[in-house]
Design an enzyme around this catalytic site. Structure first.
Site, PDB file in Angstrom:
ATOM      1  N   LYS A  40       0.845  -1.202   0.000  1.00 38.62           N
ATOM      2  CA  LYS A  40       0.000   0.000   0.000  1.00 38.62           C
ATOM      3  C   LYS A  40       0.879   1.251   0.000  1.00 38.62           C
ATOM      4  CE  LYS A  40      -0.060  -0.405   4.990  1.00 38.62           C
ATOM      5  NZ  LYS A  40      -0.677  -1.102   6.110  1.00 38.62           N
ATOM      6  N   TYR A 250      17.549  30.129   4.948  1.00 39.95           N
ATOM      7  CA  TYR A 250      16.495  30.974   5.504  1.00 39.95           C
ATOM      8  C   TYR A 250      16.745  31.257   6.978  1.00 39.95           C
ATOM      9  CZ  TYR A 250      13.484  30.519   1.402  1.00 39.95           C
ATOM     10  OH  TYR A 250      12.956  30.582   0.144  1.00 39.95           O
TER      11      TYR A 250
HETATM   12  C1  LIG Z   1       0.262  -2.016   6.662  1.00 45.32           C
HETATM   13  C2  LIG Z   1      -0.228  -3.318   7.128  1.00 45.32           C
HETATM   14  C3  LIG Z   1       0.653  -4.390   7.329  1.00 45.32           C
HETATM   15  C4  LIG Z   1       2.148  -4.234   7.281  1.00 45.32           C
HETATM   16  O1  LIG Z   1       2.614  -3.742   8.516  1.00 45.32           O
HETATM   17  P1  LIG Z   1       4.161  -3.476   8.822  1.00 45.32           P
HETATM   18  O2  LIG Z   1       4.164  -3.027  10.228  1.00 45.32           O
HETATM   19  O3  LIG Z   1       4.586  -2.401   7.875  1.00 45.32           O
HETATM   20  O4  LIG Z   1       4.885  -4.745   8.591  1.00 45.32           O
HETATM   21  C5  LIG Z   1       0.112  -5.624   7.641  1.00 45.32           C
HETATM   22  N1  LIG Z   1      -1.225  -5.785   7.776  1.00 45.32           N
HETATM   23  C6  LIG Z   1      -2.100  -4.765   7.610  1.00 45.32           C
HETATM   24  C7  LIG Z   1      -3.541  -5.010   7.792  1.00 45.32           C
HETATM   25  C8  LIG Z   1      -1.629  -3.511   7.301  1.00 45.32           C
HETATM   26  O5  LIG Z   1      -2.489  -2.490   7.166  1.00 45.32           O
END
Ligand SMILES: *Cc1c(COP(=O)(O)O)cnc(C)c1O
Length: 347
Positions: A40, A250
């Protein structure tokens, strides 16, 4: 006709071997379970279209995104049923798209389950909320007959504090087991990156690492397994000598204590190199360490080249960006450090 657009003066260096090696290490640590991958948010900012084929080649067969638009981006790269959308079905349009594309929704409520059945849906995943109180079917509702009518491929839950040795872990694991007994399913999944290190009780059939694939170290006991994947790099655009007493950047938050040689690099907070690195970040090139001087600005940062006579305009420098250390130094989380990285990098 215009010539090809020139390469930008900043790039995200991705160590493809390290990415593959991290997935393999997490897959091994998952024991009898298979490791999937959370991709994602554009694979946490790395670029999902780069990451997904590499992980598929390594053997990964389950990819998790949050949105349907993210799934659409991957359809020409991997088979649709290997992609699951964690936010599930917010509308009939989502359900229609799932059915037409073959991408699996992760059903998060009785309402989503009915939406899926009404649309004539087939195999799906199901998320049970064992304590995060965010998204997923509450434990009090797992007996609802609507879930018995679903064809559940993966029965998921999600850990709230797997990076800590917290009593929450065992409590959630117990509830996940309860849910598995209550709802028919083909495979079960609980562990994110940190959860994989909690042992075989947490593995089920499939694990869902994200951050550790990309070089994050969620638990110190995983440090030896995980290699750094991402390094932001930028070009030195201009070099100058600054006299003692002159300010840099800045608001002149840095004043040169003596004559010094400085370089302006093409990287700023608009690229995700935030102002928290002002006077604090470091870059490297050719064996030199190059501290950030003064404020990070939107598109530029100034670094100290006083001890790096070999560097000049057109040379590239690499940010110190080992995630665990960078998180401690910046106050940002390892997740933020990755997902902040912007669209101007070539990848
Ligand atoms: C983002 C997510 C993961 C991955 O988690 P990490 O801590 O980045 O390994 C696993 N399961 C779900 C449901 C997530 O939303």
């Amino acid at each position: 006709m215009l010539p090809e657009v020139p390469e930008p003066p900043l790039r995200l260096s991705l160590d493809r071997d390290a990415l593959t090696s991290n997935w393999q290490a997490l897959d091994r640590l998952s024991g009898k379970a298979r490791a999937g991958a959370a991709v994602k948010a554009d694979a946490y900012g790395l670029g999902a279209r780069l990451v997904v084929p590499l992980l598929h080649q390594a053997g990964c067969r389950d990819f998790f995104v949050a949105h349907w638009t993210e799934a659409a981006e991957l359809l020409d790269l991997v088979p649709a049923p290997s992609i699951a959308v964690l936010h599930g079905l917010q509308s009939a349009a989502d359900a229609g798209y799932a059915i037409a594309s073959g991408v699996k929704p992760v059903i998060n409520s009785a309402a989503q389950a009915r939406r899926w059945l009404d649309a004539g849906g087939g195999a799906c995943d199901l998320m049970v909320d064992t304590g995060i109180n965010r998204l997923g079917v509450p434990m009090s509702e797992i007996g609802d007959e609507v879930f018995a009518r679903l064809r559940v491929d993966v029965l998921h839950s999600h850990l709230i504090a797997a990076e800590e040795d917290s009593p929450n872990n065992a409590r959630q694991c117990r509830k996940w087991r309860e849910a598995r007994a209550a709802i028919a399913h083909t495979r079960a999944s609980l562990a994110n990156s940190a959860g994989i290190a909690l042992g075989s009780d947490y593995h089920g059939d499939l694990t869902r690492p994200g951050i550790a694939l990309y070089g994050g170290v969620p638990r110190a006991d995983m440090a030896h397994l995980i290699r750094q994947v991402v390094s932001p790099q930028a070009m030195i655009m201009q070099v100058r000598d600054v006299e003692a007493g002159e300010g840099i950047g800045y608001n002149a938050t840095f004043t040169a204590p003596a004559r010094m040689r400085v370089g302006t690099i093409s990287l700023g907070y608009a690229d995700g190199y935030l102002r928290c690195w002002s006077g604090k970040g470091t870059f490297r090139a050719g064996g030199y360490e190059l501290p950030v001087l003064g404020r990070v600005s939107m598109d530029m940062t100034v670094v100290d080249l006083s001890n790096a006579p070999g560097l000049g305009e057109g040379d590239w420098v690499t940010a110190d960006y080992a995630l665990a250390e960078a998180a401690t130094a910046s106050g940002l989380s390892q997740y933020e450090l990755l997902t902040l990285l912007g669209g101007r990098f070539s990848r």
